[in-house]
Enzyme design. Structure first.
Site, PDB file in Angstrom:
ATOM      1  N   GLU A   1      60.347  83.235   6.796  1.00  0.00           N
ATOM      2  CA  GLU A   1      61.361  83.268   5.746  1.00  0.00           C
ATOM      3  C   GLU A   1      60.986  82.163   4.774  1.00  0.00           C
ATOM      4  OE1 GLU A   1      64.530  82.099   8.308  1.00  0.00           O
ATOM      5  OE2 GLU A   1      65.175  84.148   8.714  1.00  0.00           O
TER       6      GLU A   1
ATOM      7  N   TYR B   1      69.099  70.063   6.253  1.00  0.00           N
ATOM      8  CA  TYR B   1      69.033  71.498   5.943  1.00  0.00           C
ATOM      9  C   TYR B   1      70.109  71.903   4.938  1.00  0.00           C
ATOM     10  CZ  TYR B   1      65.427  73.910   8.624  1.00  0.00           C
ATOM     11  OH  TYR B   1      64.230  74.411   9.062  1.00  0.00           O
TER      12      TYR B   1
END
Ligand SMILES: Cc1cc2nc3c(=O)[nH]c(=O)nc-3n(C[C@H](O)[C@H](O)[C@H](O)COP(=O)(O)OP(=O)(O)OC[C@H]3O[C@@H](n4cnc5c(N)ncnc54)[C@H](O)[C@@H]3O)c2cc1C
Length: 635
Positions: free
Chosen positions: A111, A230
């Site tokens: 991804e 993140y």
């Protein structure tokens, strides 16, 4: 290079989270997270390193990109660069091999998003795999993705194959606040904390967490600090999280799409790759703070071979690998899983880092990451599929015909009532350049594989490939067609003991700096080194570490920009707050809407589904505006 008098003052990895932006006469460098063409300068050569030899331990993307930056920005002749790789193939974790007869294998899929700044910085210079000159890998990638935007129509399923509503995050106000608080928290206050220390049960069961944990492979006992990084790193992507429209994907598997063209380019320039060479240790002369590597101690064909380094030579070491010690299985064999606390972190790929750590604390603490496989392992399976009942079922979840060459499932489909937390994906096909037309390659993985399955009463690692097919078929409601599925599906399984070891709780100093204190000719790269704000488990972060290593070791007059500054963009911040609340606005959205309506800045507001936040402040604003308009009329 190094021709300006300022070069010794260059901070090669500026930290935007610690910097107030200002223009001052003493600074010649762009802002810390300024990304763009101004960073593409090539310095004037001073010939200082033209005879330097460079040894790169590990030929994963971190190692390969180190070579690229030594050549492009260090102007070191490619012929002076040698890879030392323990395996007999380059690419490390970026794998992709096999064939339709015996089965393909990819341990993972990739991804990606638009903000892989260092990665694209490099791949815009690497000749394309299939297109003629002057196309680059980046050009090729964009042609594929620009013509076929990724998205999913079945991100979550349950109840034996039913698509579950995945339009909402379903976070309570309290849980949204916990996300905000984590964004506001200082990094240094999060040492060794876990995700479950911070978040409630309801958060951990929400759709939001299902999206996040399955997409990025987080487990609840892992590092809260990493989760915070993140959140910042991918804040801009949050409104494309549920349907995966924030993602882009390579045309083929990661080995063929990225490793092959990069390796080819480097070899054509003259870089050498020496396989089946394990680096066991570095002989380091330590005088006071200064540390110089004098010898690289390797094992080749069972014998110890030392490589002596001269003044001005350099060593780059990939300190470990998330795919180290992978164990494989197939349709009828389960992988051999014989990891214990005693043998964890002792395999060859960990030796250099383990040995370095014994020499000085600047080399960090590998045991924080590699000593408890039970907290870092998971398993994946690659399915090589001929038409079957499984393929027919897959079509129901696909945005395009799986054989059309376009996006199929648009990323992973996660099964929310699977004990194993199982997900599977069918990327664009063919996934391998040589793949026959009637074959699909599909990837399956499970985050909590140590539970017993819902159908097969075994943990995933105990299962053969056929048993994994049975568990998957059960969750899709087609277990009655299992024989047909097994007959037409080759399964290759991979048990990866350290796959999320980078996510384990950590504290400052556990990961070494890219160029540890006092090191003059040693750079550490990959997934187990410190960066200011970047995350782990991406190809981008490995490339970032390589670029930092080269600039620091050569004391280059260049810096590696901090992560893309989208997290500071008010538009993304407002959009994120709104998305966390499932589009229903955020505290103050009502008043902001009123203030900005019909102004130049109106567009910075996200679309809000209804004005439930038109509370006190908005009413006060209406009154103020009324007074103001009244006054104007009176004038
Ligand atoms: C299942 C899976 C899914 C992933 N999903 C994504 C994703 O969706 N998006 C994304 O961006 N990234 C993803 N990644 C992460 C990405 O693949 C890695 O971050 C990246 O490939 C790591 O590259 P590296 O060069 O740092 O390390 P590696 O690729 O692990 O390379 C290390 C190399 O060093 C060699 N080596 C180590 N020690 C020694 C030694 N002592 N002597 C000689 N050789 C040695 C190893 O054999 C290996 O070749 C995924 C990875 C996996 C495995």
């Amino acid at each position: 290079m190094n021709t300006t008098e300022n070069h010794r003052k260059v901070n090669h990895q500026p930290d935007a989270s610690q910097t107030r932006l200002q223009n001052v006469p003493t600074n010649t460098m762009p802002f810390p997270d300024q990304i763009g063409n101004y960073q593409r300068n090539i310095g004037l050569p001073d010939g200082k390193f033209k005879d330097s030899k460079v040894y790169i331990v590990g030929s994963g993307i971190a190692g390969l990109s180190s070579a690229y930056y030594f050549i492009r920005d260090g102007q070191i002749p490619a012929g002076n660069i040698t890879f030392l790789e323990q395996l007999n193939i380059e690419g490390g974790s970026l794998d992709g091999s096999g064939n339709a007869e015996t089965g393909y294998i990819i341990r993972g899929g990739r991804e990606m998003d638009f903000t892989y700044e260092n990665f694209w910085d490099m791949f815009q210079d690497i000749p394309a795999l299939e297109l003629p000159k002057p196309y680059s890998v980046l050009d090729e990638y964009r042609i594929v993705n620009d013509n076929d935007r990724n998205h999913s129509k079945a991100r979550l399923i349950h109840n034996k194959g039913e698509v579950k509503d995945f339009s909402k995050f379903g976070l309570s106000k309290k849980d949204q606040l916990a996300v905000m608080k984590l964004l506001l928290a200082k990094k240094e206050n999060l040492d060794d904390l876990t995700i479950e220390d911070w978040f409630s049960e309801t958060f951990l069961e929400s759709n939001f967490w299902w999206f996040w944990r399955t997409m990025f492979a987080f487990e609840n006992w892992q590092s809260l600090l990493e989760l915070k990084l993140y959140f910042h790193r991918f804040l801009h992507a949050i409104d494309g999280l549920n349907d995966l429209s924030s993602l882009v994907f390579p045309k083929y598997n990661q080995y063929d799409t990225f490793v092959v063209p990069l390796r080819k380019h480097l070899q054509e320039l003259g870089v050498k790759i020496q396989f089946e060479t394990v680096v066991k240790d570095l002989d380091i002369e330590i005088t006071g703070d200064k540390k110089i590597v004098r010898n690289i101690i390797t094992e080749q064909n069972g014998s110890e071979v030392n490589i002596a380094l001269r003044e001005n030579d350099f060593v780059i070491v990939t300190t470990g690998s998330m795919t180290e010690d992978t164990r494989y299985g197939d349709n009828v064999t389960a992988p051999l899983v014989d990891f214990t606390k005693e043998n964890s972190g002792k395999s060859k790929g960990w030796t250099v880092w383990n040995n370095l750590a014994k020499k000085s604390k600047v080399f960090g603490k590998p045991e924080k990451f590699n000593s408890d496989v039970s907290k870092s392992a998971w398993m994946s399976a690659t399915l090589t599929c001929k038409p079957s009942a499984f393929v027919e079922k897959l079509k129901e979840y696909s945005v395009n015909d799986p054989y059309s060459g376009k996006t199929v499932t648009g990323g992973i489909i996660s099964i929310t009532d699977s004990n194993w937390v199982m997900s599977f994906t069918c990327n664009r096909q063919p996934h391998f350049p040589n793949q026959p037309d009637d074959v699909l390659v599909i990837w399956v993985y499970a985050l909590l594989m140590d539970e017993k399955g819902n159908y097969v009463q075994k943990t995933m690692p105990e299962c053969t490939g056929n048993e994994i097919l049975a568990e998957l078929a059960y969750h899709l409601g087609i277990e009655n067609q299992l024989d047909n599925i097994i007959q037409n599906t080759i399964v290759k399984t991979s048990y990866m003991p350290y796959i999320t070891s980078m996510f384990l709780p950590r504290a400052k100093g556990d990961r070494p700096q890219v160029v540890p204190d006092g090191c003059v000719n040693l750079g550490l790269v990959g997934q187990f080194v410190e960066t200011n704000n970047d995350v782990v488990f991406t190809m981008e972060s490995s490339v970032r570490t390589a670029r930092i290593a080269v600039y620091e070791l050569l004391d280059s007059n260049k810096q590696v920009p901090d992560i893309n500054p989208l997290q500071y963009d008010i538009r993304h911040l407002l959009k994120a707050a709104n998305t966390l609340n499932d589009g229903k606005g955020f505290p103050g959205s009502g008043i902001l809407n009123k203030v900005l309506k019909n102004t130049y800045f109106e567009h910075i507001l996200p679309e809000i589904s209804h004005d439930e936040h038109d509370g006190f402040f908005a009413q006060q604003w209406d009154k103020l505006k009324g007074l103001f308009e009244h006054k104007q009329e009176g004038e």
